[in-house]
Design an enzyme around this catalytic site. Structure first.
Site, PDB file in Angstrom:
ATOM      1  N   HIS A  22       0.848  -1.190  -0.049  1.00  0.00           N
ATOM      2  CA  HIS A  22       0.134   0.056   0.057  1.00  0.00           C
ATOM      3  C   HIS A  22       0.853   1.455   0.050  1.00  0.00           C
ATOM      4  CE1 HIS A  22      -3.585   2.382   1.233  1.00  0.00           C
ATOM      5  NE2 HIS A  22      -2.747   3.289   1.810  1.00  0.00           N
ATOM      6  N   GLU A  23       1.778   1.342   1.103  1.00  0.00           N
ATOM      7  CA  GLU A  23       2.506   2.520   1.005  1.00  0.00           C
ATOM      8  C   GLU A  23       3.676   2.526  -0.216  1.00  0.00           C
ATOM      9  OE1 GLU A  23       2.084   4.772   3.204  1.00  0.00           O
ATOM     10  OE2 GLU A  23       0.741   3.517   4.345  1.00  0.00           O
ATOM     11  N   HIS A  26       2.038   4.807  -2.833  1.00  0.00           N
ATOM     12  CA  HIS A  26       2.268   6.229  -2.467  1.00  0.00           C
ATOM     13  C   HIS A  26       3.677   6.509  -2.992  1.00  0.00           C
ATOM     14  CE1 HIS A  26      -1.638   6.445  -0.398  1.00  0.00           C
ATOM     15  NE2 HIS A  26      -1.261   5.733   0.620  1.00  0.00           N
TER      16      HIS A  26
END
Length: 453
Positions: A22-23, A26
């Protein structure tokens, strides 16, 4: 204790992997759009281990609290920024760039779910055939004429491969509240069509299946004690793993569910179990414990995991396996179905149609992680796909402090041509923190209730 020896490492691997993915979404998009990244951290709080990139200067951390992560970007709202670096600050970017960076996290989680389901379909999805047990009187399945041993082949022309397919499809159709057409094959091999009326059924999945009266078919087989719970009625009666339970108070039982039903019906009572141990029949008196079910009604509790000889279930097993190309659309479809169903169930929680007791926290997730890891690779990868979808959907909720809240703010800024006032944003952040804290408290509360039985 042995269960937790599997659950805790499986939980750490699961959450660590999904948060890292997920990170990284980003992180990757931010760097591609020219935003300066200062830190990529898995976990929150104090740094446990890490290093700094020689050329980029980015800090890569493993932090002490393994329940999330973050990507820290250069931002004038969080400290002074050198004049030369201001064009690379996150807050200086056009709203569409900030939206892309924020949306990348949930987006990568959806992409991971597709890849995971693709692997699962290629490895082979093990399950049990969608055959049903006898439906109790007064249930919708009984009224529709469904019988024990019927296999549900399709629902509204949608093929049903196993019990998981059946369950998810009926939950989805139950939310629609319409009658469905079932294609059924009886235990005599004859096919027939059955109409099942789902109008007015509960939206809550557990209540739905109680109302329908549907449960997996259990072939006649002697139930056995798979594991004895310490401190339970079963341990007090000196029952042992491997004991075959032949009868309760002289009445024979021929399936695990039959034994469970007999036990539940006699809370706190003293019963006599006829068991077979080492080929010899024995009569064992047991004083059952009493507990309450979700409706607050008293039920009997033996304190043992009930199993059955695996050979009796061999004919019930099924495996769905696809080639690399065929697995792609199947994985995309599965990810979409799970995502849409998750959103719909969450919406029904808000309206009160689905119980908030369905919300699970880290304890329950750890339990599922351990169970699936012990079953096999395909089960664990399927679990990761499901949690990845849940993580993506949760983060897209329009709650400040979550990705969805930031997306809402930046979208409003793009439309208005200017950001919301700082006071409005701060108030939203505070309300978001309160909402998130309440959700986490509820999840832990539900987990503790499940642990207490």
């Amino acid at each position: 204790m042995s269960d937790w020896l599997m659950s805790v490492p499986a939980f750490i691997v699961s959450i660590g992997l999904l948060v890292a993915i997920h990170e990284y979404g980003h992180f990757w998009v931010a760097r591609r759009l020219g935003v300066k990244v200062l830190r990529y951290s898995i976990g929150f709080g104090r740094r446990v281990w890490g290093f700094t990139g020689r050329q980029s200067g980015i800090e890569y951390w493993l932090s002490a609290i393994p329940l999330g992560g973050y990507v820290k970007m250069l931002d004038e709202r969080e400290g002074e920024v050198a004049e030369a670096d201001k064009p690379y600050a996150f807050n200086r970017q056009h709203p569409w760039r900030r939206i892309a960076i924020v949306a990348a996290g949930p987006g990568v989680n959806f992409l991971f779910a597709i890849v995971a389901y693709w692997l699962v379909f290629m490895i082979g999805v093990a399950g049990i055939k969608p055959m049903i047990a006898s439906a109790p009187d007064g249930t919708l399945a009984n009224a529709a004429g469904l019988r024990a041993g019927d296999e549900i082949v399709a629902i509204d022309d949608r093929a049903i491969g196993d019990w998981q397919d059946l369950r998810l499809t009926l939950i989805e159709r139950g939310l629609d509240g319409q009658a469905v057409d079932l294609s059924v094959r009886g235990d005599d091999g004859m096919a027939r069509d059955v109409s099942l009326d789902l109008r007015g059924v509960p939206a809550d999945p557990e209540k739905l299946f109680d109302r329908l009266g549907l449960a997996p078919y259990q072939p006649p087989a002697t139930p056995l004690i798979a594991r004895v719970v310490p401190g339970s009625a079963a341990e007090a009666a000196q029952l042992q793993a491997g004991d075959e339970v032949l009868a309760v108070n002289g009445e024979s039982v021929d399936s695990p569910q039959g034994l469970v039903d007999r036990i539940k019906a006699q809370p706190g009572e003293r019963v006599t179990l006829a068991i077979a141990r080492d080929g010899r029949r024995q009569e064992v008196p047991v004083t059952l414990a009493a507990a309450e079910n979700e409706a607050g009604e008293p039920v009997g509790r033996l304190g043992a995991q009930i199993g059955v000889d695996g050979e009796a279930w061999e004919a019930m097993r099924t495996t769905r396996q696809l080639g690399p190309l065929a697995a792609v659309p199947a994985a995309v479809s599965k990810t979409w179905e799970v995502s849409a169903l998750t959103v719909r169930l969450m919406a029904r929680m808000v309206t009160g149609d689905v119980s908030w007791r369905n919300v699970s926290g880290p304890i329950q997730i750890a339990n599922y992680a351990g169970q699936t890891a012990s079953i096999g690779v395909e089960a664990f990868v399927g679990f990761l796909a499901l949690v990845s979808v849940s993580l993506a959907v949760l983060n897209l909720l329009p709650i400040p402090v979550l990705d969805g809240g930031h997306l809402l703010y930046y979208s409003i800024e793009w439309i208005r041509g200017r950001p919301l006032s700082e006071a409005v944003q701060v108030a939203g952040q505070q309300m978001g923190m309160v909402a998130l804290l309440m959700l986490m408290t509820l999840a832990f509360y539900n987990d503790i209730l499940r642990l207490l039985g």
